[in-house]
Write an enzyme that holds these catalytic residues in place. Structure first.
Site, PDB file in Angstrom:
ATOM      1  N   TRP A  25      27.454  19.981  33.542  1.00 18.25           N
ATOM      2  CA  TRP A  25      27.254  20.491  32.179  1.00 18.25           C
ATOM      3  C   TRP A  25      27.535  21.979  32.186  1.00 18.25           C
ATOM      4  O   TRP A  25      27.127  22.695  33.113  1.00 18.25           O
ATOM      5  CB  TRP A  25      25.818  20.256  31.689  1.00 18.25           C
ATOM      6  CG  TRP A  25      25.594  20.884  30.338  1.00 18.25           C
ATOM      7  CD1 TRP A  25      25.923  20.366  29.122  1.00 18.25           C
ATOM      8  CD2 TRP A  25      25.023  22.178  30.075  1.00 18.25           C
ATOM      9  NE1 TRP A  25      25.604  21.258  28.109  1.00 18.25           N
ATOM     10  CE2 TRP A  25      25.049  22.381  28.677  1.00 18.25           C
ATOM     11  CE3 TRP A  25      24.515  23.191  30.892  1.00 18.25           C
ATOM     12  CZ2 TRP A  25      24.570  23.546  28.074  1.00 18.25           C
ATOM     13  CZ3 TRP A  25      24.038  24.357  30.293  1.00 18.25           C
ATOM     14  CH2 TRP A  25      24.060  24.526  28.891  1.00 18.25           C
ATOM     15  N   GLU A  84      28.969  15.931  30.977  1.00 18.32           N
ATOM     16  CA  GLU A  84      27.956  15.845  29.919  1.00 18.32           C
ATOM     17  C   GLU A  84      28.338  16.709  28.724  1.00 18.32           C
ATOM     18  O   GLU A  84      28.456  17.926  28.837  1.00 18.32           O
ATOM     19  CB  GLU A  84      26.606  16.303  30.485  1.00 18.32           C
ATOM     20  CG  GLU A  84      25.483  16.360  29.473  1.00 18.32           C
ATOM     21  CD  GLU A  84      24.195  16.893  30.081  1.00 18.32           C
ATOM     22  OE1 GLU A  84      23.198  16.985  29.331  1.00 18.32           O
ATOM     23  OE2 GLU A  84      24.175  17.236  31.277  1.00 18.32           O
ATOM     24  N   LYS A 127      27.996  18.184  24.645  1.00 27.40           N
ATOM     25  CA  LYS A 127      26.932  18.742  23.812  1.00 27.40           C
ATOM     26  C   LYS A 127      27.539  19.178  22.486  1.00 27.40           C
ATOM     27  O   LYS A 127      28.706  19.588  22.426  1.00 27.40           O
ATOM     28  CB  LYS A 127      26.272  19.930  24.512  1.00 27.40           C
ATOM     29  CG  LYS A 127      24.974  20.409  23.872  1.00 27.40           C
ATOM     30  CD  LYS A 127      24.247  21.370  24.780  1.00 27.40           C
ATOM     31  CE  LYS A 127      22.888  21.744  24.189  1.00 27.40           C
ATOM     32  NZ  LYS A 127      22.086  22.560  25.115  1.00 27.40           N
ATOM     33  N   ASP A 185      23.356  12.567  26.957  1.00 29.26           N
ATOM     34  CA  ASP A 185      22.044  13.180  26.763  1.00 29.26           C
ATOM     35  C   ASP A 185      21.675  12.949  25.305  1.00 29.26           C
ATOM     36  O   ASP A 185      22.382  13.395  24.410  1.00 29.26           O
ATOM     37  CB  ASP A 185      22.098  14.677  27.080  1.00 29.26           C
ATOM     38  CG  ASP A 185      20.740  15.359  26.979  1.00 29.26           C
ATOM     39  OD1 ASP A 185      20.069  15.193  25.925  1.00 29.26           O
ATOM     40  OD2 ASP A 185      20.352  16.078  27.907  1.00 29.26           O
ATOM     41  N   HIS A 204      21.884  15.700  22.646  1.00 30.31           N
ATOM     42  CA  HIS A 204      23.109  16.487  22.525  1.00 30.31           C
ATOM     43  C   HIS A 204      24.018  16.056  21.389  1.00 30.31           C
ATOM     44  O   HIS A 204      25.198  16.416  21.373  1.00 30.31           O
ATOM     45  CB  HIS A 204      23.888  16.434  23.848  1.00 30.31           C
ATOM     46  CG  HIS A 204      23.315  17.302  24.906  1.00 30.31           C
ATOM     47  ND1 HIS A 204      23.986  17.607  26.074  1.00 30.31           N
ATOM     48  CD2 HIS A 204      22.120  17.944  24.998  1.00 30.31           C
ATOM     49  CE1 HIS A 204      23.240  18.398  26.824  1.00 30.31           C
ATOM     50  NE2 HIS A 204      22.102  18.602  26.198  1.00 30.31           N
ATOM     51  N   HIS A 219      20.759  11.251  30.372  1.00 31.51           N
ATOM     52  CA  HIS A 219      19.685  12.222  30.458  1.00 31.51           C
ATOM     53  C   HIS A 219      18.804  11.963  29.240  1.00 31.51           C
ATOM     54  O   HIS A 219      19.233  12.166  28.105  1.00 31.51           O
ATOM     55  CB  HIS A 219      20.209  13.658  30.448  1.00 31.51           C
ATOM     56  CG  HIS A 219      20.534  14.174  31.813  1.00 31.51           C
ATOM     57  ND1 HIS A 219      20.925  15.479  32.040  1.00 31.51           N
ATOM     58  CD2 HIS A 219      20.503  13.579  33.029  1.00 31.51           C
ATOM     59  CE1 HIS A 219      21.133  15.651  33.339  1.00 31.51           C
ATOM     60  NE2 HIS A 219      20.887  14.506  33.952  1.00 31.51           N
ATOM     61  N   ASP A 229      18.589  19.836  19.872  1.00 29.41           N
ATOM     62  CA  ASP A 229      18.403  19.578  21.302  1.00 29.41           C
ATOM     63  C   ASP A 229      17.285  20.460  21.839  1.00 29.41           C
ATOM     64  O   ASP A 229      17.517  21.469  22.504  1.00 29.41           O
ATOM     65  CB  ASP A 229      19.709  19.856  22.046  1.00 29.41           C
ATOM     66  CG  ASP A 229      19.569  19.627  23.543  1.00 29.41           C
ATOM     67  OD1 ASP A 229      18.795  18.746  23.932  1.00 29.41           O
ATOM     68  OD2 ASP A 229      20.235  20.345  24.310  1.00 29.41           O
ATOM     69  N   ASP A 249      14.649  19.437  23.803  1.00 27.43           N
ATOM     70  CA  ASP A 249      14.124  19.029  25.104  1.00 27.43           C
ATOM     71  C   ASP A 249      12.615  18.853  25.108  1.00 27.43           C
ATOM     72  O   ASP A 249      11.926  19.330  26.005  1.00 27.43           O
ATOM     73  CB  ASP A 249      14.549  20.029  26.186  1.00 27.43           C
ATOM     74  CG  ASP A 249      16.015  19.866  26.562  1.00 27.43           C
ATOM     75  OD1 ASP A 249      16.395  18.780  27.012  1.00 27.43           O
ATOM     76  OD2 ASP A 249      16.785  20.823  26.384  1.00 27.43           O
ATOM     77  N   ASP A 268      15.401  14.587  31.351  1.00 30.64           N
ATOM     78  CA  ASP A 268      15.812  15.988  31.210  1.00 30.64           C
ATOM     79  C   ASP A 268      15.075  16.617  30.036  1.00 30.64           C
ATOM     80  O   ASP A 268      15.492  16.488  28.880  1.00 30.64           O
ATOM     81  CB  ASP A 268      17.326  16.082  31.009  1.00 30.64           C
ATOM     82  CG  ASP A 268      17.811  17.525  30.893  1.00 30.64           C
ATOM     83  OD1 ASP A 268      17.012  18.439  31.147  1.00 30.64           O
ATOM     84  OD2 ASP A 268      18.991  17.729  30.562  1.00 30.64           O
TER      85      ASP A 268
END
Length: 413
Positions: free
Chosen positions: A181, A222, A224, A255, A258, A282, A290, A292, A322
């Site tokens: 990433w 990955e 985004k 992810d 993302h 992820h 995003d 997290d 993640d």
């Protein structure tokens, strides 16, 4: 309660014993970076590059010994098969291994991690190049940089990371996922969207040319939508990476934080399984973007797990976590997220997917809707409790974490 649940599910053609056994065999790769707010051990010092951790809860791990102690405690409260997911910034430098920059990392800088993970019986270690929180991230760019010295530095770093991943695979006898990433992009409207992607393609080609055993290392890319400071343009977009992965026989990593809030990774999983032998995840929880957040047992997580299970893809989909939250106890965040992922998988394993598929193919959408609703109130919790009992794991992990906080974390100032 379990015997009652067993009978209730049997009425739907579901064997709870098989579900429990299957759940215990699915590895989840748990990220190390929740424990220290993504600071790392290689001297980066502060987090930068489109990533942000908020909060200052007591007890952040500050070195290898503290971080591994926290991981050991947290993992002891997690049921099931576990892997460790490392970023390259967690290299253990100095001593016999020597102090080097990220383009010179070698397996010996991670030997202490391998020994630690082996001692705790982990299934293996997955790995990530760290292309943030470093002076060689120039103007927010790494592999797509027009500065050739910057681009070459990060190519060398990723090539080194492939070899480190190969080392982990050899040590554990299980393949290692190595995920790339990058934070590259622009804050405002760019004048050229193509050339940075051509440079990224060139960099990826050079990384893969290092030569490695593909039976040991699965390289993933990955995408985004955007990051902090790169709101207008992201070089590593979904379209770019899916095409690159397909053309070069590597893996796409999804992810679920993302994408646009109305895009669902649960729908993307079967789309990729149509073309790819391996898909990587992820798993996080985005709130509006995003962000997290700690993974919780919410609808989209259940749908992600359903797509893995109903398509017979528990060995094809590599599940990693993640997220990072510094506003709450970091060990609790680890355990809550890992247990939530396992609960979602168990929920999916306790569904007679063959029956539901037949109803769909027969266009009996009335019965399909009713059946799907009925599953929501079956005694799932009793099966989960039985799984924990067999894993010799207590349902109550908060009291253990509170004690660890009092005995260990509170002393860290």
């Amino acid at each position: 309660m379990y015997e009652h649940a067993k009978k209730a599910y049997a009425a739907y053609g579901v064997d709870t014993e098989k579900a429990i056994a299957a759940l215990g065999a699915i590895p989840i790769s748990v990220h190390c970076w929740q424990g220290d707010d993504v600071i790392g051990l290689d001297g980066g010092g502060s987090l930068s590059g489109g990533i942000q951790t908020t909060g200052n809860y007591v007890g952040r791990a500050r070195d290898f010994d503290e971080l591994t102690a926290d991981i050991e405690k947290a993992f002891s409260l997690m049921p099931g098969k576990k892997r460790l997911n490392l970023h390259a910034s967690y290299a253990v430098l100095g001593g016999d291994a020597g102090k080097v920059d990220r383009d010179g990392y070698k397996p010996e800088h991670f030997a202490k991690w391998a020994a630690f993970a082996k001692n705790l019986g982990f299934d293996g270690i997955d790995f990530n190049p760290t292309m943030f929180s470093h002076a060689m991230v120039k103007d927010g760019l790494t592999l797509s940089s027009p500065d050739e010295s910057v681009r070459k530095f990060w190519v060398a770093h990723c090539r080194a990371c492939i070899k480190i991943s190969e080392y982990f695979a050899s040590e554990f006898g299980t393949p290692a996922l190595m995920n790339i990433w990058i934070p590259d992009g622009f804050k405002d409207v760019p004048a050229d969207r193509l050339t940075p992607r051509l440079r990224l393609k060139k960099s990826l080609d050079e990384i893969l040319s290092v030569g490695y055993d593909r039976s040991k290392v699965t390289v993933a890319v990955e995408s985004k939508v955007f990051g902090i400071g790169v709101e207008s343009y992201t070089v590593g977009s979904n379209e770019f990476y899916q095409n690159y992965a397909a053309k070069n026989g590597i893996c796409c990593l999804l992810d679920n934080g993302h994408y646009h809030p109305l895009e669902y990774v649960s729908d993307k999983i079967p789309a990729l399984l149509t073309f790819y032998d391996t898909v990587a995840l992820h798993v996080t929880r985005g709130v509006r973007w995003d962000s997290d957040h700690v993974v919780l047992l919410e609808d989209e997580l259940k749908e992600i797990a359903k797509e893995i299970v109903r398509n017979g893809a528990t060995e094809k989909v590599k599940i990693g976590l993640d997220y990072f939250d510094a506003s709450i106890n970091r060990l609790s965040a680890w355990v809550t997220g890992q247990r939530s992922m396992q609960k979602a998988l168990l929920y999916a394993l306790l569904i007679n997917h063959d029956e539901l598929k037949k109803l769909q193919d027969a266009s009996d959408f009335t019965a399909l809707m009713v059946r799907q609703e009925e599953y929501k109130t079956l005694p799932f919790g009793a099966v989960w409790d039985e799984y924990l009992r067999r894993e010799k794991i207590s349902a109550d992990y908060l009291s253990e974490i509170r004690k660890y906080e009092s005995d260990v974390l509170s002393a860290r100032k």
